[in-house]
Structures are given as structure tokens and as C-alpha cells.
Scaffold this active site. Structure first.
Site, PDB file in Angstrom:
ATOM      1  N   GLU A   1      90.345 -95.592  38.994  1.00 35.68           N
ATOM      2  CA  GLU A   1      89.720 -94.654  39.932  1.00 35.68           C
ATOM      3  C   GLU A   1      90.758 -93.719  40.543  1.00 35.68           C
ATOM      4  O   GLU A   1      90.512 -92.517  40.683  1.00 35.68           O
ATOM      5  CB  GLU A   1      88.969 -95.407  41.039  1.00 35.68           C
ATOM      6  CG  GLU A   1      87.790 -96.234  40.563  1.00 35.68           C
ATOM      7  CD  GLU A   1      86.706 -95.425  39.846  1.00 35.68           C
ATOM      8  OE1 GLU A   1      86.791 -94.190  39.765  1.00 35.68           O
ATOM      9  OE2 GLU A   1      85.777 -96.054  39.335  1.00 35.68           O
TER      10      GLU A   1
ATOM     11  N   HIS B   1      87.895 -89.811  33.602  1.00 36.90           N
ATOM     12  CA  HIS B   1      87.568 -91.095  32.964  1.00 36.90           C
ATOM     13  C   HIS B   1      87.480 -90.944  31.438  1.00 36.90           C
ATOM     14  O   HIS B   1      87.792 -91.881  30.711  1.00 36.90           O
ATOM     15  CB  HIS B   1      86.239 -91.644  33.503  1.00 36.90           C
ATOM     16  CG  HIS B   1      86.353 -92.311  34.845  1.00 36.90           C
ATOM     17  ND1 HIS B   1      87.313 -93.258  35.127  1.00 36.90           N
ATOM     18  CD2 HIS B   1      85.618 -92.175  35.979  1.00 36.90           C
ATOM     19  CE1 HIS B   1      87.155 -93.678  36.383  1.00 36.90           C
ATOM     20  NE2 HIS B   1      86.136 -93.031  36.920  1.00 36.90           N
TER      21      HIS B   1
ATOM     22  N   HIS C   1      86.655 -85.643  38.189  1.00 33.49           N
ATOM     23  CA  HIS C   1      86.915 -87.092  38.232  1.00 33.49           C
ATOM     24  C   HIS C   1      86.283 -87.768  37.006  1.00 33.49           C
ATOM     25  O   HIS C   1      86.928 -88.583  36.334  1.00 33.49           O
ATOM     26  CB  HIS C   1      86.329 -87.661  39.538  1.00 33.49           C
ATOM     27  CG  HIS C   1      86.373 -89.151  39.656  1.00 33.49           C
ATOM     28  ND1 HIS C   1      87.310 -89.813  40.416  1.00 33.49           N
ATOM     29  CD2 HIS C   1      85.587 -90.108  39.096  1.00 33.49           C
ATOM     30  CE1 HIS C   1      87.094 -91.124  40.322  1.00 33.49           C
ATOM     31  NE2 HIS C   1      86.057 -91.328  39.522  1.00 33.49           N
ATOM     32  N   GLU C   2      85.052 -87.406  36.699  1.00 36.46           N
ATOM     33  CA  GLU C   2      84.361 -87.997  35.540  1.00 36.46           C
ATOM     34  C   GLU C   2      85.065 -87.616  34.231  1.00 36.46           C
ATOM     35  O   GLU C   2      85.193 -88.439  33.330  1.00 36.46           O
ATOM     36  CB  GLU C   2      82.883 -87.571  35.510  1.00 36.46           C
ATOM     37  CG  GLU C   2      82.050 -88.099  36.684  1.00 36.46           C
ATOM     38  CD  GLU C   2      82.082 -89.622  36.800  1.00 36.46           C
ATOM     39  OE1 GLU C   2      82.160 -90.298  35.767  1.00 36.46           O
ATOM     40  OE2 GLU C   2      82.047 -90.135  37.928  1.00 36.46           O
TER      41      GLU C   2
HETATM   42 ZN   LIG Z   1      85.221 -93.125  38.801  1.00 33.96          ZN
END
Ligand SMILES: [Zn+2]
Length: 262
Positions: free
Chosen positions: A193, A138, A134-135
Site C-alpha cells: 500500500e 498495484h 494508486h491502483e
Molecule cells: Zn491499495
């Protein structure tokens, strides 16, 4: 004893206003609140892609220097899990663990991923790798770079840059601390997100981790935010919107993936 993650106390940024825009590195960014934060004194500052890369690198170096970087069991576990994961769409990645009591993980636009040992304590390998994915999402989606840009534009360092003719000068120790703090408090939109969750899901599948890692990891954070460890859950997680809804969405994605592979 584990230390508390160190950042300087600074007021939390608000980055949702949309009443001003600047064009930086060929992309429009929203600086509404940032411009207000520094007041009328601020003059236009142009950040090149090189400037942004440098701000990312220097912020991470500051954080690495001011937090205990683990070289023991946590580091060994992270190295084992991330073995062979050397880049994200061409950007070289580097991983470190901070041995601290706070529960968090973050990515910086230069490809640095930092995982906090207390997050590793509460997550299975699959969940942890989903959060790391997930990071990385980003980073790949430029959310991290945009966040540091906004943090810089709202920082005192920007005033200093304006005063020397619009270029980014060498940041002082305390300016870097402020910048790191502002960056750590960055809030991403729901759309960002969701996109990072999708990336985390694909990341798990691509690297042989459970397709349920993302859903389970998000559920773990929901549980945590309702429990006595909630104060240790840092802003970057607690501000993630709709964690339950996101977990449900990821669970459906995992079920669909499994059904397709049967
Ligand atoms: Zn996030």
C-alpha cells in the site's frame, strides 16, 4: 437508479499464511491458506503468465458484463481526466466507470482500471486521479497479478484444473464470479500500500494534478470510514491499513515537493 455492485456471495479469503509456497511464472507465491482452502484433493497447478493474463481479462469481462457500465457524464469525466494516459510502463490501460452505489476502484493485472461512480461523486479530480494512480501502482508492482493468482489458487476452479491434469481450463460463469469476488476481496500488505501511494503521488505530479491529491484522497477515505457511508466503502478500501498515517506521509511528501519547487 444506481445499482449495487454485483459480485457473488462467497467466503472471504485469507491470504496471509506463509506455510506453503509454489513457484509460478518464475516467482514464488504464498499459497498457505489457499492450499488449505481447497483441501487435500488439490494437485499442483501451474499458472503461466499467459494463464494469469487470461484470468485477469476474463474476470474483468465478467465484472463488466454484470455491472452497469456508465456511458454518460461519469464516463465523460473519466475520459477527460485520463486523456493521453494510455499505458503504465508499457502495459496498455483501459478505463471504465461502473454506475453503482458502492464506493471503490480497482485495477486488474491486464491493465483494466474500474472506477465506481459513487467514488467519483465524493472526490475532486485531484483526489480521484491519485486513487487511480494508486491502483495503477498495484498493477505496475505486480500486486494485482499476484492477487488474482492467489484468488485462483483458492478457488473451486483450481480443483477443476487439478482434476484435468494441472492445466487451466475454461472457467464456467459461476467460477468466474467466484474468482472476481475473491480478487475484489484481495488484501495487500502495508508495504504494497505504501508503494502504491508513492506511485499515486508521482502519477499525480507527472500528469499535472495536485501533489496533495494522494493525501487528500486518503483523508477523504478516512472521513468516509467514520461516517454514515461507511457500509458502502468496499473491502478493498476499508482494509487498506493505516489510512491516517498514510495520508500524513503523503502530505509530508507533497510539502517537500512544493518546497523543492519554490
Ligand atoms: Zn491499495
Amino acid at each position: 437508479m444506481k445499482r449495487v455492485f454485483l459480485i457473488l456471495a462467497l467466503s472471504v479469503l485469507c491470504m496471509s499464511a506463509a506455510d506453503a509456497q509454489l513457484r509460478i511464472g518464475g516467482r514464488k507465491i504464498d499459497t498457505g491458506k489457499a492450499v488449505k482452502a481447497v483441501g487435500d484433493m488439490a494437485t499442483a497447478v501451474t499458472l503461466s503468465d499467459d494463464d494469469i493474463a487470461r484470468l485477469c481479462r476474463e474476470s474483468v469481462e465478467w465484472l463488466d458484463a454484470h455491472n452497469p457500465v456508465d456511458t454518460g457524464e461519469y464516463d465523460a469525466r473519466l475520459k477527460r481526466l485520463t486523456e493521453g494516459i494510455t499505458d503504465a510502463e508499457g502495459l496498455p490501460l483501459n478505463f471504465k466507470v461502473y454506475y453503482v452505489t458502492d464506493i471503490n476502484a480497482f485495477a486488474c493485472g491486464d491493465g483494466s482500471i474500474r472506477v465506481f461512480s459513487s467514488l467519483m461523486d465524493i472526490m475532486t479530480d485531484d483526489e480521484l486521479m491519485a486513487i487511480i494512480g494508486h491502483e495503477i501502482g498495484h498493477i505496475v508492482h505486480h500486486d494485482s497479478k499476484d492477487a488474482i493468482k492467489r484468488a485462483y489458487m483458492a478457488s473451486a476452479a483450481r480443483n477443476a484444473a487439478g482434476a484435468v491434469g494441472g492445466t487451466v481450463g475454461k472457467l464456467t460463469e459461476s467460477q468466474l464470479g467466484d474468482l472476481a469476488q475473491a480478487f475484489m476481496g484481495a488484501q495487500f500488505s502495508q508495504k504494497q500500500e505504501y508503494a502504491a501511494d508513492d506511485y499515486g503521488f508521482e502519477f499525480c505530479v507527472a500528469h499535472g494534478f495536485s501533489p496533495y491529491g494522494m493525501a487528500d484522497g486518503l483523508n477523504r477515505l478516512v472521513e468516509l470510514s467514520n461516517g454514515d457511508k461507511a457500509p458502502k466503502l468496499q473491502q478493498m478500501f476499508s482494509s487498506h491499513p493505516d489510512s491516517e498515517k498514510r495520508a500524513q506521509r503523503m502530505k509530508q511528501k507533497a510539502e517537500a515537493y512544493e518546497a523543492g519547487n519554490r
